[in-house]
Write a protein that holds these residues in place. Structure first.
Motif, PDB file in Angstrom:
ATOM      1  N   LYS A 228       0.814  -1.218   0.000  1.00  0.00           N
ATOM      2  CA  LYS A 228       0.000   0.000   0.000  1.00  0.00           C
ATOM      3  C   LYS A 228       0.849   1.271   0.000  1.00  0.00           C
ATOM      4  O   LYS A 228       0.445   2.285  -0.554  1.00  0.00           O
ATOM      5  CB  LYS A 228      -0.932   0.011   1.210  1.00  0.00           C
ATOM      6  CG  LYS A 228      -1.922  -1.142   1.241  1.00  0.00           C
ATOM      7  CD  LYS A 228      -2.907  -1.005   2.391  1.00  0.00           C
ATOM      8  CE  LYS A 228      -3.794   0.209   2.228  1.00  0.00           C
ATOM      9  NZ  LYS A 228      -4.808   0.318   3.305  1.00  0.00           N
ATOM     10  N   THR A 229       1.986   1.234   0.677  1.00  0.00           N
ATOM     11  CA  THR A 229       2.881   2.394   0.687  1.00  0.00           C
ATOM     12  C   THR A 229       4.079   2.060  -0.188  1.00  0.00           C
ATOM     13  O   THR A 229       4.839   1.125   0.092  1.00  0.00           O
ATOM     14  CB  THR A 229       3.343   2.730   2.113  1.00  0.00           C
ATOM     15  OG1 THR A 229       3.960   1.578   2.712  1.00  0.00           O
ATOM     16  CG2 THR A 229       2.167   3.160   2.976  1.00  0.00           C
ATOM     17  N   VAL A 230       4.231   2.823  -1.272  1.00  0.00           N
ATOM     18  CA  VAL A 230       5.246   2.523  -2.278  1.00  0.00           C
ATOM     19  C   VAL A 230       6.214   3.696  -2.384  1.00  0.00           C
ATOM     20  O   VAL A 230       5.801   4.822  -2.680  1.00  0.00           O
ATOM     21  CB  VAL A 230       4.618   2.238  -3.653  1.00  0.00           C
ATOM     22  CG1 VAL A 230       5.693   1.923  -4.692  1.00  0.00           C
ATOM     23  CG2 VAL A 230       3.613   1.097  -3.555  1.00  0.00           C
ATOM     24  N   CYS A 231       7.480   3.436  -2.143  1.00  0.00           N
ATOM     25  CA  CYS A 231       8.530   4.445  -2.264  1.00  0.00           C
ATOM     26  C   CYS A 231       9.018   4.478  -3.711  1.00  0.00           C
ATOM     27  O   CYS A 231       9.315   3.434  -4.295  1.00  0.00           O
ATOM     28  CB  CYS A 231       9.669   4.105  -1.316  1.00  0.00           C
ATOM     29  SG  CYS A 231      11.138   5.132  -1.511  1.00  0.00           S
ATOM     30  N   ILE A 232       9.114   5.682  -4.273  1.00  0.00           N
ATOM     31  CA  ILE A 232       9.682   5.864  -5.607  1.00  0.00           C
ATOM     32  C   ILE A 232      10.970   6.659  -5.435  1.00  0.00           C
ATOM     33  O   ILE A 232      10.946   7.807  -4.974  1.00  0.00           O
ATOM     34  CB  ILE A 232       8.724   6.615  -6.547  1.00  0.00           C
ATOM     35  CG1 ILE A 232       7.327   5.975  -6.555  1.00  0.00           C
ATOM     36  CG2 ILE A 232       9.312   6.669  -7.962  1.00  0.00           C
ATOM     37  CD1 ILE A 232       7.276   4.584  -7.124  1.00  0.00           C
ATOM     38  N   THR A 233      12.095   6.053  -5.791  1.00  0.00           N
ATOM     39  CA  THR A 233      13.372   6.733  -5.669  1.00  0.00           C
ATOM     40  C   THR A 233      14.169   6.525  -6.947  1.00  0.00           C
ATOM     41  O   THR A 233      13.711   5.896  -7.901  1.00  0.00           O
ATOM     42  CB  THR A 233      14.139   6.262  -4.419  1.00  0.00           C
ATOM     43  OG1 THR A 233      15.271   7.106  -4.213  1.00  0.00           O
ATOM     44  CG2 THR A 233      14.583   4.813  -4.561  1.00  0.00           C
ATOM     45  N   SER A 234      15.390   7.058  -6.968  1.00  0.00           N
ATOM     46  CA  SER A 234      16.262   6.927  -8.135  1.00  0.00           C
ATOM     47  C   SER A 234      17.693   6.801  -7.648  1.00  0.00           C
ATOM     48  O   SER A 234      17.979   6.912  -6.450  1.00  0.00           O
ATOM     49  CB  SER A 234      16.105   8.133  -9.065  1.00  0.00           C
ATOM     50  OG  SER A 234      16.441   9.338  -8.394  1.00  0.00           O
ATOM     51  N   THR A 235      18.593   6.576  -8.576  1.00  0.00           N
ATOM     52  CA  THR A 235      20.002   6.517  -8.209  1.00  0.00           C
ATOM     53  C   THR A 235      20.573   7.918  -8.043  1.00  0.00           C
ATOM     54  O   THR A 235      21.266   8.208  -7.074  1.00  0.00           O
ATOM     55  CB  THR A 235      20.809   5.748  -9.263  1.00  0.00           C
ATOM     56  OG1 THR A 235      20.705   6.406 -10.523  1.00  0.00           O
ATOM     57  CG2 THR A 235      20.277   4.332  -9.413  1.00  0.00           C
ATOM     58  N   LEU A 236      20.275   8.792  -9.011  1.00  0.00           N
ATOM     59  CA  LEU A 236      20.810  10.143  -9.050  1.00  0.00           C
ATOM     60  C   LEU A 236      19.680  11.136  -9.275  1.00  0.00           C
ATOM     61  O   LEU A 236      18.522  10.752  -9.475  1.00  0.00           O
ATOM     62  CB  LEU A 236      21.839  10.269 -10.186  1.00  0.00           C
ATOM     63  CG  LEU A 236      23.019   9.280 -10.143  1.00  0.00           C
ATOM     64  CD1 LEU A 236      23.794   9.339 -11.458  1.00  0.00           C
ATOM     65  CD2 LEU A 236      23.937   9.574  -8.968  1.00  0.00           C
ATOM     66  N   GLU A 237      20.009  12.427  -9.285  1.00  0.00           N
ATOM     67  CA  GLU A 237      19.020  13.461  -9.554  1.00  0.00           C
ATOM     68  C   GLU A 237      18.645  13.479 -11.045  1.00  0.00           C
ATOM     69  O   GLU A 237      19.394  13.020 -11.902  1.00  0.00           O
ATOM     70  CB  GLU A 237      19.563  14.836  -9.152  1.00  0.00           C
ATOM     71  CG  GLU A 237      19.799  14.996  -7.658  1.00  0.00           C
ATOM     72  CD  GLU A 237      20.294  16.390  -7.315  1.00  0.00           C
ATOM     73  OE1 GLU A 237      20.760  17.092  -8.230  1.00  0.00           O
ATOM     74  OE2 GLU A 237      20.204  16.771  -6.136  1.00  0.00           O
ATOM     75  N   HIS A 238      17.456  14.022 -11.307  1.00  0.00           N
ATOM     76  CA  HIS A 238      16.998  14.298 -12.680  1.00  0.00           C
ATOM     77  C   HIS A 238      16.837  13.035 -13.529  1.00  0.00           C
ATOM     78  O   HIS A 238      17.073  13.059 -14.735  1.00  0.00           O
ATOM     79  CB  HIS A 238      17.940  15.288 -13.379  1.00  0.00           C
ATOM     80  CG  HIS A 238      18.243  16.510 -12.573  1.00  0.00           C
ATOM     81  ND1 HIS A 238      17.253  17.361 -12.109  1.00  0.00           N
ATOM     82  CD2 HIS A 238      19.423  17.017 -12.137  1.00  0.00           C
ATOM     83  CE1 HIS A 238      17.820  18.346 -11.426  1.00  0.00           C
ATOM     84  NE2 HIS A 238      19.124  18.154 -11.410  1.00  0.00           N
ATOM     85  N   GLU A 239      16.420  11.937 -12.892  1.00  0.00           N
ATOM     86  CA  GLU A 239      16.137  10.721 -13.648  1.00  0.00           C
ATOM     87  C   GLU A 239      14.640  10.534 -13.908  1.00  0.00           C
ATOM     88  O   GLU A 239      14.252   9.542 -14.533  1.00  0.00           O
ATOM     89  CB  GLU A 239      16.691   9.499 -12.916  1.00  0.00           C
ATOM     90  CG  GLU A 239      18.205   9.447 -12.886  1.00  0.00           C
ATOM     91  CD  GLU A 239      18.727   8.125 -12.369  1.00  0.00           C
ATOM     92  OE1 GLU A 239      19.022   7.252 -13.190  1.00  0.00           O
ATOM     93  OE2 GLU A 239      18.837   7.973 -11.140  1.00  0.00           O
ATOM     94  N   GLY A 240      13.816  11.452 -13.394  1.00  0.00           N
ATOM     95  CA  GLY A 240      12.389  11.362 -13.653  1.00  0.00           C
ATOM     96  C   GLY A 240      11.577  10.687 -12.580  1.00  0.00           C
ATOM     97  O   GLY A 240      10.391  10.399 -12.777  1.00  0.00           O
ATOM     98  N   LYS A 241      12.158  10.468 -11.400  1.00  0.00           N
ATOM     99  CA  LYS A 241      11.428   9.714 -10.363  1.00  0.00           C
ATOM    100  C   LYS A 241      10.209  10.482  -9.862  1.00  0.00           C
ATOM    101  O   LYS A 241       9.181   9.884  -9.560  1.00  0.00           O
ATOM    102  CB  LYS A 241      12.351   9.305  -9.222  1.00  0.00           C
ATOM    103  CG  LYS A 241      13.183  10.429  -8.589  1.00  0.00           C
ATOM    104  CD  LYS A 241      12.588  10.934  -7.313  1.00  0.00           C
ATOM    105  CE  LYS A 241      13.434  12.063  -6.757  1.00  0.00           C
ATOM    106  NZ  LYS A 241      12.679  12.929  -5.842  1.00  0.00           N
ATOM    107  N   SER A 242      10.274  11.820  -9.787  1.00  0.00           N
ATOM    108  CA  SER A 242       9.107  12.576  -9.312  1.00  0.00           C
ATOM    109  C   SER A 242       7.967  12.521 -10.315  1.00  0.00           C
ATOM    110  O   SER A 242       6.790  12.422  -9.936  1.00  0.00           O
ATOM    111  CB  SER A 242       9.494  14.032  -9.025  1.00  0.00           C
ATOM    112  OG  SER A 242      10.348  14.114  -7.910  1.00  0.00           O
TER     113      SER A 242
END
Length: 215
Positions: A50-64
């Motif tokens: 139900k709670t899903v974290c969206i992250t990335s390796t580095l900045e500006h990869e489109g995770k937001s």
């Protein structure tokens, strides 16, 4: 309302009283289909996700962008969804969707105001948002607090899905701390740009923390 006892704040279910109107740009059909596929894969990962974290390796990869579109996609199914922006250091979400930066998570975690002031309804009927609020000098301490733990326990029961947007895991520790509080994590990688070593390092950090990686 917040109750205090046993050294820990218990967060009661809040009522969002304020509404923000988002300007959501159209994206190509293929992008929507990819997001809907991601949504379906998350739904097939287990009833307790139900709670899903969206992250990335580095900045500006489109995770937001992925996180917000995923939250919107769950809302389109009639699922009560919360987009929780935890990228306190460098959130781009308000600017991306045509709203001014608003107080939110950091002010709440610092005890400046109650949770219902941090939750915003949107012009998407099943989508609520919590903005990051002011940039804090100590985000990792805020995300290690008992109040953040109580918040995550609360939103997991109040919403069908909570999509949590975090800072990149290779840049700062925030993403790992937040991912540990979620049921599963999705790692966003920019194809053709992010190197293999960066991806392996990000996965190792999540593995070492005992985070469940959905994909």
């Amino acid at each position: 309302e917040e109750k205090y006892g046993g050294g820990r704040r218990h967060v009661e279910r809040p009522t969002a009283k304020r509404t923000v109107s988002l300007t959501i740009p159209d994206v190509p059909f293929q992008v929507n289909e990819a997001i809907n596929t991601l949504r379906g894969n998350i739904q097939l990962s287990g009833y307790n996700i139900k709670t899903v974290c969206i992250t990335s390796t580095l900045e500006h990869e489109g995770k937001s962008s992925v996180a917000f579109r995923l939250a919107k996609s769950f809302g389109a199914l009639g699922k009560k969804t919360l987009y929780l922006d935890c990228d306190i250091r460098n959130s781009q979400t308000p600017a991306s969707y045509g709203v001014k930066k608003r107080k939110g998570l950091s002010e709440y975690l610092c005890g400046e105001f109650e949770l219902e002031r941090a939750i915003w309804k949107t012009n998407e009927p099943y989508l609520d948002m919590i903005f990051t609020g002011a940039a804090a000098p100590n985000p990792s301490e805020l995300f290690s607090s008992e109040l953040f733990t109580a918040l995550m326990e609360g939103v997991r029961t109040w919403y069908d899905y909570v999509i949590v947007d975090t800072a990149p895991v290779n840049a700062v520790i925030d993403g790992v701390l937040i991912a540990k509080q979620c049921d599963g994590t999705v790692l966003v990688v920019e194809s053709g740009t992010t190197g293999r070593k960066q991806c392996v390092r990000a996965k190792q950090q999540l593995d070492y923390a005992g985070v469940r990686i959905l994909g």
